[in-house]
Design a protein around this motif. Sequence first.
Motif, PDB file in Angstrom:
ATOM      1  N   HIS A 151       0.576  -1.286   0.121  1.00  0.00           N
ATOM      2  CA  HIS A 151       0.058   0.086   0.075  1.00  0.00           C
ATOM      3  C   HIS A 151       1.135   1.226  -0.195  1.00  0.00           C
ATOM      4  CE1 HIS A 151       1.025  -0.618   4.208  1.00  0.00           C
ATOM      5  NE2 HIS A 151       0.546   0.659   4.412  1.00  0.00           N
ATOM      6  N   GLN A 152       2.268   1.243   0.461  1.00  0.00           N
ATOM      7  CA  GLN A 152       2.574   2.054   0.777  1.00  0.00           C
ATOM      8  C   GLN A 152       3.986   2.480  -1.023  1.00  0.00           C
ATOM      9  OE1 GLN A 152       4.284   3.384   3.165  1.00  0.00           O
ATOM     10  NE2 GLN A 152       4.440   1.999   4.308  1.00  0.00           N
ATOM     11  N   VAL A 153       3.567   1.674  -2.270  1.00  0.00           N
ATOM     12  CA  VAL A 153       3.916   2.193  -3.722  1.00  0.00           C
ATOM     13  C   VAL A 153       2.300   3.082  -4.094  1.00  0.00           C
ATOM     14  CG1 VAL A 153       4.501   1.167  -5.672  1.00  0.00           C
ATOM     15  CG2 VAL A 153       4.895   0.272  -3.658  1.00  0.00           C
ATOM     16  N   ASN A 154       3.300   4.266  -4.701  1.00  0.00           N
ATOM     17  CA  ASN A 154       1.780   4.574  -5.958  1.00  0.00           C
ATOM     18  C   ASN A 154       1.864   4.246  -6.996  1.00  0.00           C
ATOM     19  OD1 ASN A 154       0.161   6.476  -7.373  1.00  0.00           O
ATOM     20  ND2 ASN A 154       1.841   8.269  -6.584  1.00  0.00           N
ATOM     21  N   SER A 208       6.450  -6.869 -12.148  1.00  0.00           N
ATOM     22  CA  SER A 208       6.041  -5.455 -11.283  1.00  0.00           C
ATOM     23  C   SER A 208       4.937  -5.266 -11.013  1.00  0.00           C
ATOM     24  CB  SER A 208       7.289  -4.182 -11.606  1.00  0.00           C
ATOM     25  OG  SER A 208       8.791  -4.565 -11.224  1.00  0.00           O
ATOM     26  N   LEU A 209       4.133  -5.810 -12.891  1.00  0.00           N
ATOM     27  CA  LEU A 209       2.826  -4.826 -12.872  1.00  0.00           C
ATOM     28  C   LEU A 209       2.063  -5.497 -12.553  1.00  0.00           C
ATOM     29  CD1 LEU A 209       2.824  -3.768 -16.712  1.00  0.00           C
ATOM     30  CD2 LEU A 209       2.159  -2.437 -14.759  1.00  0.00           C
ATOM     31  N   LYS A 210       2.413  -7.384 -12.640  1.00  0.00           N
ATOM     32  CA  LYS A 210       1.949  -7.860 -11.853  1.00  0.00           C
ATOM     33  C   LYS A 210       1.637  -7.646 -10.414  1.00  0.00           C
ATOM     34  CE  LYS A 210      -1.086 -11.894 -12.498  1.00  0.00           C
ATOM     35  NZ  LYS A 210      -1.801 -12.333 -12.741  1.00  0.00           N
ATOM     36  N   ILE A 211       2.616  -7.578  -9.529  1.00  0.00           N
ATOM     37  CA  ILE A 211       2.464  -7.412  -8.120  1.00  0.00           C
ATOM     38  C   ILE A 211       1.722  -6.303  -7.896  1.00  0.00           C
ATOM     39  CG2 ILE A 211       3.820  -6.651  -6.325  1.00  0.00           C
ATOM     40  CD1 ILE A 211       6.006  -8.504  -7.738  1.00  0.00           C
ATOM     41  N   ILE A 212       1.795  -4.875  -8.888  1.00  0.00           N
ATOM     42  CA  ILE A 212       1.336  -4.110  -7.890  1.00  0.00           C
ATOM     43  C   ILE A 212      -0.658  -3.850  -9.052  1.00  0.00           C
ATOM     44  CG2 ILE A 212       3.018  -2.347  -7.618  1.00  0.00           C
ATOM     45  CD1 ILE A 212       2.809  -1.021 -10.486  1.00  0.00           C
ATOM     46  N   LEU A 238      -1.319  -6.055  -5.315  1.00  0.00           N
ATOM     47  CA  LEU A 238      -1.914  -5.130  -4.814  1.00  0.00           C
ATOM     48  C   LEU A 238      -3.076  -5.257  -6.682  1.00  0.00           C
ATOM     49  CD1 LEU A 238      -0.425  -2.047  -5.209  1.00  0.00           C
ATOM     50  CD2 LEU A 238      -1.996  -3.202  -3.586  1.00  0.00           C
ATOM     51  N   ASN A 239      -4.705  -5.122  -6.571  1.00  0.00           N
ATOM     52  CA  ASN A 239      -5.412  -5.839  -7.781  1.00  0.00           C
ATOM     53  C   ASN A 239      -5.850  -4.427  -8.200  1.00  0.00           C
ATOM     54  OD1 ASN A 239      -7.578  -5.957  -4.694  1.00  0.00           O
ATOM     55  ND2 ASN A 239      -8.024  -4.652  -6.144  1.00  0.00           N
ATOM     56  N   LEU A 248       1.481   5.810 -10.134  1.00  0.00           N
ATOM     57  CA  LEU A 248       2.176   6.563 -11.208  1.00  0.00           C
ATOM     58  C   LEU A 248       3.918   5.597 -11.465  1.00  0.00           C
ATOM     59  CD1 LEU A 248       3.732   9.288 -11.243  1.00  0.00           C
ATOM     60  CD2 LEU A 248       4.560   8.388  -8.906  1.00  0.00           C
ATOM     61  N   LEU A 249       3.516   4.455 -10.574  1.00  0.00           N
ATOM     62  CA  LEU A 249       4.757   3.486 -10.649  1.00  0.00           C
ATOM     63  C   LEU A 249       4.440   2.675 -12.199  1.00  0.00           C
ATOM     64  CD1 LEU A 249       7.322   2.543 -10.664  1.00  0.00           C
ATOM     65  CD2 LEU A 249       6.282   0.914  -8.530  1.00  0.00           C
ATOM     66  N   GLY A 250       2.717   2.293 -12.192  1.00  0.00           N
ATOM     67  CA  GLY A 250       2.411   1.398 -13.605  1.00  0.00           C
ATOM     68  C   GLY A 250       2.650   2.104 -14.665  1.00  0.00           C
TER      69      GLY A 250
END
Lengths: 552, 346
Positions: free
Chosen positions: B223-226, B263-267, B345-346, B229-231
């Motif tokens: 939840h600390q990831v934006n 990374s995309l899958k994780i977020i 993340l979903n 923005l990162l996606g």
Amino acid sequence: MHGRVKVKSTAQQEEEKRKEREKKLKAFVSARDAVLRKRSAGEHDEEALQLTQQLLSSNPDFATLWNYRREVLLQLETSREKDEVQKLYESELHFIEACLKVNPKSYGCWHHRSWVNTRLPQPDWTRELGLCDRCLSLDERNFHCWDYRRVVVKESGVSVEQELQFTDRLIGSNFSNYSSWHYRSTLLPQLHPQPAPDSASNTSPSPTASPQIHSHRVCEEQLLKAEREEMISCVYVSRERERVSVAFSKPVHAQSEGLMLVLDGQPQQVEWRSTHPRLRHSPVWLCDLPPGSVSDISNEHNLTVHWTEKYTHRDCALYTGCAESWCRDSATDQELFRSELSVEKSSVLQAELQSCNQLLELEPQNKWCLLTIILLMRALDPLGHEKETLAHFQTLKEVDPMRSSYYSDLCSKFLIENTILKMEYAEVRVFSLSNKNLTTLCHLDQLLLVTHINLSSNQLLRLPPQFAMLQCLEVLEADDNAIESLEGLYHLPKLEEVSLRNNQICKLSDLESLASCTKLTRLDLRGNPVHKTANIDSELSQLLPLVTALSL
Amino acid sequence: CLSLLSESDDGNFILQGTQVKDVVIKPEAPNTLLLDKHADYIAAYGSKKDDYEYTLSEYLRMSGIYWGLTVMDLMGQLSRMNREEIIEFIKSCQHDCGGISASTGHDPHLLYTLSAVQILSLYDSINVIDVDKVVDYVKGLQQEDGSFAGDKWGEIDTRFSFCAVATLALLGKLDVINMDKAVGFVLSCMNFDGGFGCRPGSESHAGQIYCCTGFLSITGQLHQVNADLLGWWLCERQLPSGGLNGRPEKLPDVCYSWWVLASLKIIGRIHWIDKAKLRSFILACQDEETGGFADRPGDMVDPFHTLFGVAGLSLLGDEQIKPVNPVFCMPEDVLQRIGLQPDLLN
């Protein structure tokens, strides 16, 4: 391993190549074995330095050899005077530089250089900075060198201004300058730790010089990083359920936040839970009040939720005759989805918008331009620019089709934000998002008080766990989407009516979570593949016995 | 295409040239998945122990074995590898300090400690090494600021933060480190673009982003990831050829089909990539003659790019390949057996 082209050659060329490699291999193996033998024997001498030097020049990633070399150097240090040690390590730096010429991207080389500087009686940081300058002039994107430069700058006390000037020079002379822009983004906050809200956007290049970076910066500054004040946004109390729902301005883990509930001056022992098991960090949390504490509608109560970790709280008064009550933060649209804008800042952004629009006339297919315009318009006037924004998103999807899913999701987010803003103004609890090409849902934490929601005629694939934050929801219309998952329809205490016509509910198990919505009586599932399931009518009446009006 | 405009003397704008670094996929490039050829390539790799590349890459042998075994398992061909020989090899690489080296005679390091633990997890043989000592070794590498050194010589990098928590998670021993500080350090490496670098202040790079999002997944801090923005930064890695690069203005490389895609899958943003175009790029990186994947079409193949090409295809949903876990880059069924299902993340 990277960038090695497969070259077709004749049989003779192949044979020559094979012989050459066999020779090289023999030399390597013999040197390697000699080194490892010496090390096993515990020998830390000049010969060790020579052997490792030979190998490391062409095999700088052979990390164990750098380790051995360090052991030898440390050993030699013990029998040398300070000036000899200085010479020893200076010659080491010379050797490392030779290695870096061959392979400027070896982690082992750069780390060893840093290590040597910790052993040098007198490091020469000016020389090190010069090395960085030369290395970056050859390859401005070499992140090993940039990282090393940051160490040199720190150790030698080079000023932030000086470094900013360095990035200015690089940016001016090189198109591939993302590394410099990144560095600037870390330098500027050191210069201005608390940027005034109206400070000019000198972190961004002009939209024409570097449209890609400009988009990033506008994005980051204006919108996606909009840091909201940490607070309790909303407290909702239901007499019937004897439950308190709390919305925070960011996701939290309630049990670690020092939350305290005070009812009529008395602290209450309560247990906080999230709205959905998958949401361990969530903006919305629930707790149950002691039975009978608020159920009598003739009594008035005062409730306060304290967020002790952040020294803030919110009060909520529950009046006589009222079945429910809430207290919301009176955020104006200025604060909800974007940063506050001073008059000066607005005119800076307005000028940037004008600049971008000029560029767009010359390059109507420039995606960076389109995206930046959208972001600037949102920062300035999200509701006023809505139509233009939708048109630009359409163009973006045509111009950059690989990322059309991203643009669709981003557009959905902006439409949802606009609808929330309009709902705020109208002070209603009915929320309509029908027919907006929505591909995703977000800001569901803002919908805690919503009683009726219309999501019909969109392209939604799921009602995610976050949907469970709609604790006041009574009626859900979500016809004509592509919904396969109803995870978020979970323990919604007031949900009575759900319409999901023409979606993609395929299996009985997709409907399991509905069983937790105990007030659900009307369910419309017409036009879903699930109707083909064997014995679907009886299966459903077993799963959802309380549903009296079922349409398949 | 990016354009460069500059002002001419009369104040109007001049269009300068535009260049996007990318490859062009030839029409005759492979466009079907040659799984059998890849299995043959990996099975044979390293059998000729006097091969030049093989010998020169001894310094990473443990990781090389992990790449080979994992891709074989994903293709359902793990049985073709020499389990007993590999297990004996790993045993011989554990040092007194508990750490594991890339090969015999080499020094221990977190990178190879993780690879070894991953291999033993694949083989369900984790107890052939001294697990407690491994845990001590990893714990001992955590620094005051929460970061992790790669080994006793002190290089700090968020890659090592990932190696540390991934190793401990596979061993069920995450509780031995200072979690708050470890998380604090990784978050201090977050940049203006939402991405992560090696150390605080380092430029965002897809490899580091994979390590940091993987770290945050394992430690329950996604939840600390934006994510928006990162996606966006991540989906901008996709070039006209369909391939992915590791950061702006770089050439595409099949290994980024893993670092970026995972990374995309994780977020929860994997749908922001054009999957069909990426698939064609990955397939074009195959070598029809030798089997295996290269970094880009026409280059030399190696086991590293072979794993990440196949793993990338698995993430894209290819049903001929086993599902791969985006955090650990190991078959999902192995992680299910261990009982590890890190949050995404979903």
